[in-house]
Design a protein around this motif. Structure first.
Motif, mmCIF file in Angstrom:
data_model
loop_
_atom_site.group_PDB
_atom_site.id
_atom_site.type_symbol
_atom_site.label_atom_id
_atom_site.label_comp_id
_atom_site.label_asym_id
_atom_site.label_seq_id
_atom_site.Cartn_x
_atom_site.Cartn_y
_atom_site.Cartn_z
ATOM 1 N N ARG A 130 0.852 -1.188 0.000
ATOM 2 C CA ARG A 130 0.000 0.000 0.000
ATOM 3 C C ARG A 130 0.889 1.240 0.000
ATOM 4 O O ARG A 130 1.965 1.246 0.582
ATOM 5 C CB ARG A 130 -0.904 0.016 1.231
ATOM 6 C CG ARG A 130 -1.834 1.204 1.313
ATOM 7 C CD ARG A 130 -2.772 1.072 2.512
ATOM 8 N NE ARG A 130 -3.572 2.246 2.709
ATOM 9 C CZ ARG A 130 -4.744 2.490 2.132
ATOM 10 N NH1 ARG A 130 -5.246 1.625 1.287
ATOM 11 N NH2 ARG A 130 -5.416 3.590 2.381
ATOM 12 N N GLN A 131 0.390 2.298 -0.654
ATOM 13 C CA GLN A 131 1.076 3.578 -0.623
ATOM 14 C C GLN A 131 0.034 4.682 -0.559
ATOM 15 O O GLN A 131 -0.959 4.633 -1.274
ATOM 16 C CB GLN A 131 1.955 3.754 -1.854
ATOM 17 C CG GLN A 131 2.733 5.045 -1.854
ATOM 18 C CD GLN A 131 3.825 5.042 -2.898
ATOM 19 O OE1 GLN A 131 4.800 4.343 -2.755
ATOM 20 N NE2 GLN A 131 3.648 5.832 -3.950
ATOM 21 N N TYR A 161 -3.887 6.934 -3.474
ATOM 22 C CA TYR A 161 -3.742 5.658 -2.774
ATOM 23 C C TYR A 161 -3.437 4.573 -3.797
ATOM 24 O O TYR A 161 -4.053 4.536 -4.863
ATOM 25 C CB TYR A 161 -5.039 5.265 -2.054
ATOM 26 C CG TYR A 161 -5.445 6.212 -0.968
ATOM 27 C CD1 TYR A 161 -4.939 6.064 0.322
ATOM 28 C CD2 TYR A 161 -6.326 7.246 -1.220
ATOM 29 C CE1 TYR A 161 -5.317 6.930 1.328
ATOM 30 C CE2 TYR A 161 -6.710 8.123 -0.233
ATOM 31 C CZ TYR A 161 -6.203 7.961 1.045
ATOM 32 O OH TYR A 161 -6.566 8.838 2.035
ATOM 33 N N VAL A 162 -2.509 3.715 -3.466
ATOM 34 C CA VAL A 162 -2.235 2.519 -4.251
ATOM 35 C C VAL A 162 -2.369 1.352 -3.292
ATOM 36 O O VAL A 162 -1.724 1.325 -2.249
ATOM 37 C CB VAL A 162 -0.801 2.538 -4.848
ATOM 38 C CG1 VAL A 162 -0.506 1.218 -5.532
ATOM 39 C CG2 VAL A 162 -0.635 3.704 -5.801
ATOM 40 N N GLN A 163 -3.229 0.412 -3.615
ATOM 41 C CA GLN A 163 -3.403 -0.775 -2.767
ATOM 42 C C GLN A 163 -3.259 -1.997 -3.681
ATOM 43 O O GLN A 163 -3.984 -2.114 -4.661
ATOM 44 C CB GLN A 163 -4.802 -0.776 -2.129
ATOM 45 C CG GLN A 163 -5.099 -1.977 -1.279
ATOM 46 C CD GLN A 163 -4.487 -1.866 0.112
ATOM 47 O OE1 GLN A 163 -4.478 -0.806 0.712
ATOM 48 N NE2 GLN A 163 -3.985 -2.956 0.630
ATOM 49 N N LEU A 164 -2.312 -2.847 -3.357
ATOM 50 C CA LEU A 164 -2.112 -4.058 -4.146
ATOM 51 C C LEU A 164 -2.586 -5.260 -3.352
ATOM 52 O O LEU A 164 -2.315 -5.366 -2.157
ATOM 53 C CB LEU A 164 -0.635 -4.222 -4.517
ATOM 54 C CG LEU A 164 -0.048 -3.063 -5.330
ATOM 55 C CD1 LEU A 164 1.438 -3.265 -5.526
ATOM 56 C CD2 LEU A 164 -0.743 -2.960 -6.668
#
Length: 167
Positions: A130-131, A161-164
């Motif tokens: 996550r970022q 937001y980046v959620q992998l």
């Protein structure tokens, strides 16, 4: 316009990949790999309070500008232990970026950027989970523009937001 980015996870490290017998694309995203991993971190074991500086950047396309990093500690995301890394960068003159230099700003205008955030990397794989990023860009010196406060500053604030999710 279709873009494909191929990455290979090998021995715990991401590297650029391409299908066998395919030509390498000159426009291939060379920054994507490091955005998903923490390749520029110090080689020693990450510990809370550890700090370093890198020009790799955490936000595309801001590669080549000094970014400060700090290990905040260990967090748990989606049942995984993650290194919590805080980062920040300031770009005093975005006009020097090759992507923007092609369209020069009006004489006397300036364009700056600052961004900060938190990134969480899986301790087992080293990959981004996550970022979260807060970004502010500011342009001044725009002819004929006046903000509500009487200045000539135009400010854009954004949160990304980046959620992998991995299986």
């Amino acid at each position: 316009d279709e873009n494909t980015i191929l990455l290979l996870l090998e021995n715990g490290h991401l590297r650029s990949a391409k299908p066998k017998d395919a030509q390498a694309d000159v426009n291939q995203d060379t920054q994507f790999r490091h955005l998903l991993s923490l390749e520029d971190a110090p080689q020693e074991r990450l510990q809370a309070g550890m700090k370093w500086t890198s020009d790799a950047g955490r936000i595309k396309p801001f590669k080549g500008y000094q970014t400060d990093y700090e290990v905040v500690g260990i967090a748990e995301l989606d049942g995984k232990k993650a290194a919590h890394i805080r980062f920040s960068a300031t770009i005093a003159d975005m006009q020097k970026m090759p992507e923007l230099a092609a369209e020069p700003l009006p004489k006397g205008a300036t364009l700056t950027n600052s961004h900060k955030g938190d990134a969480y990397f899986d301790l087992e794989t080293g990959l981004l989970l996550r970022q979260e990023v807060d970004m502010e860009s500011c342009m001044t010196g725009i002819g004929g523009y006046k903000a509500d406060d009487g200045s000539d500053r135009f400010i854009v604030k954004a949160k990304f937001y980046v959620q992998l999710f991995t299986s």
